[in-house]
Enzyme design. Structure first.
Site, short mmCIF file in Angstrom:
data_model
loop_
_atom_site.label_atom_id
_atom_site.label_comp_id
_atom_site.label_asym_id
_atom_site.label_seq_id
_atom_site.Cartn_x
_atom_site.Cartn_y
_atom_site.Cartn_z
N TYR A 163 0.81 -1.22 0.00
CA TYR A 163 0.00 0.00 0.00
C TYR A 163 0.85 1.27 0.00
O TYR A 163 0.31 2.37 0.01
CB TYR A 163 -0.94 0.04 1.21
N LYS A 230 2.49 -13.88 6.67
CA LYS A 230 2.61 -15.02 5.77
C LYS A 230 4.11 -15.19 5.48
O LYS A 230 4.58 -15.13 4.34
CB LYS A 230 1.80 -14.75 4.49
N ASP A 283 -3.40 -17.31 6.45
CA ASP A 283 -4.55 -18.09 5.98
C ASP A 283 -5.23 -18.80 7.14
O ASP A 283 -6.47 -18.80 7.26
CB ASP A 283 -4.15 -19.07 4.87
N ASP A 307 -5.44 -4.97 6.61
CA ASP A 307 -6.67 -4.49 5.99
C ASP A 307 -7.68 -5.63 5.91
O ASP A 307 -8.85 -5.49 6.26
CB ASP A 307 -6.33 -3.97 4.58
#
Ligand code: NAP
Length: 421
Positions: A163, A230, A283, A307
């Site tokens: 971002y 992750k 996940d 987000d």
């Protein structure tokens, strides 16, 4: 609405107001602070108008006449583009830098072209490095079975990651140069029609977020801080993020925290007075947020993942119409609803203003330290919902509630605050 400044020379502070002061890491808050307000685009003017009314009333109920917010109107987003010719006038940034507190409505950003996101730019220019989103159930209808077990707070890094806006279109000269650089320098071959974005995650930005989240969790007596990442796939960005948060936990908060592996021999029981620090892969965490949200308390995330995590968490307790957020730097904050400008609902007096109202409560609590006024707001929201006073978005999850309009819901809240305080 008061005339909004497009230029620094047009800026004047409301008469009778005083500025917040930030010296040596300490924020001083006067009883009559000036707080910037950006109404924003789409449903923004309606929901922020409602929030201003509710906040003013809550401050009056909590402190009599001894404290009062003086609002300073500013513009950003499409509205600013139309009035001032830019989505983020310099005066808006400088005025917030000066007054240190702002309530902001949603800003529209064109997809795939046009001007850059004024939201992202504002966070970067003011170095609002932490986005904090509490997710809590106030009794609102939701299709989820266990909303009462959800009470978590997401701390999302706010300045870096994908971002950060370092990206180039597939057919740009910059993307071509970048692809050539990767090919010639590292032997990495990308297809000639590849758009590129860069995912920067630094130790310094990660660690200031970690410091804020850990100290907040310890101060507020929370049970657990989970690092979301992750890192198995993105080892040197998200994997490093997790390592750097652990580093701060161990180097700066050792006496107050305990790690998961340290309590294995104690059947996972966290010692009294300690905060458990653990980490979860993204996940796994996203599905567990739906299946077992009560396993989560404070979650620390890199920007993009944060987000998604905050949006999923908000959905579990009834959707974005009730989800507030606050972007914090050192002694400065911009609070906002988590949702966007919902243009199809603009001007129809149907939008749920609760996210903006609770964003106001966050600003009162987290920046100004006006906990009593924030409590008045939160209590009134719970009371309104328990009496079946809801807007259309929440009414659709109940068989019988008649949805209230934005203005009517706001007036009910004001009445409740006056009676129950
Ligand atoms: P959105 O504006 O959040 O709207 C998506 C849907 O969420 C709406 O259609 C509505 O769903 C529901 N919703 C959002 N706010 C609501 C409220 N206050 N009350 C009731 N329902 C609400 O998302 P979007 O359509 O993806 O984005 C629209 C624009 O907002 C874009 O330009 C985007 O860039 C911008 N945006 C700004 C921010 C920000 O300023 N921080 C954040 C996100 C998006 P139903 O119609 O199903 O009821």
């Amino acid at each position: 609405m008061a005339r909004v400044p497009c230029d620094i020379k047009d800026l004047s502070l409301p008469p009778g107001s005083e500025l917040l002061r930030y010296d040596g890491g300490v924020l001083s808050v006067p009883g009559n602070p000036v707080v910037a307000v950006i109404r924003g685009d789409g449903i923004g003017p309606e929901v922020i108008g409602s929030a201003v009314r509710v906040i003013d009333e809550a401050v009056r109920v909590a402190y009599g006449g001894s404290r009062r917010i003086h609002w300073l109107e500013l513009v950003a987003g499409r509205g600013a583009f139309e009035i001032c010719g830019t989505p983020l006038p310099e005066v808006t940034v400088e005025a917030i830098r000066l007054v240190r507190a702002a309530l902001k409505g949603p800003l529209e950003t064109p997809v795939g072209g046009g001007y850059r996101s004024a939201n992202v730019l504002l966070r970067q220019l003011l170095d609002l490095y932490a986005n904090i989103r509490p997710v809590k159930w106030y009794g609102q209808p939701t299709p989820y079975m266990y909303p009462g077990k959800v009470d978590l707070v997401v701390f999302r890094e706010n300045t870096e990651d994908l971002y950060a806006g370092i990206e180039w279109a597939f057919d740009s000269v910059e993307a071509e140069d970048f692809r050539r650089f990767l090919r010639e320098r590292f032997g990495v071959r990308l297809a000639a029609d590849t758009g590129v974005g860069v995912k920067p995650i630094s130790r310094s930005a990660t660690q200031r977020l970690a410091r804020l989240a850990l100290s907040w969790a310890i101060r507020r007596g929370r049970r657990r801080v989970t690092i979301a990442h992750k890192g198995t796939v993105m080892k040197f960005t998200e994997g490093a993020f997790a390592r750097w948060v652990y580093e701060i936990a161990l180097n700066e908060f050792r006496d107050s925290i305990v790690l998961e592996r340290e309590i294995e021999s104690m059947e996972g029981v966290v010692p009294e007075g300690k905060v458990l620090v653990n980490d979860r892969l993204a996940d796994n965490l996203l599905q567990q947020l739906i299946l077992r949200p009560w396993d989560y308390d404070v979650i620390v995330c890199p920007n993009v993942l944060g987000d998604l995590v905050s949006e999923v968490a908000a959905a579990v307790v009834g959707g974005v119409g009730i989800a507030p957020g606050i972007n914090m730097g050192d002694g400065i904050a911009v609070a906002e609803p988590a949702h966007g400008s919902a243009p199809k609902h603009a001007g129809r007096n149907i939008a749920n203003p609760t996210a903006s109202i609770l964003a106001g409560a966050l600003l009162l609590r987290e920046l100004l330290g006006w906990h009593e006024a924030a409590d008045v707001i939160e209590k009134a929201v719970g009371e309104a919902i328990s009496r079946g006073f809801v807007t259309y978005d929440l009414a659709r999850y109940t068989g019988d509630a008649t949805p209230l309009g934005t203005r009517e819901y706001t007036e009910r809240l004001v009445e409740i605050m006056r009676v129950t305080g």
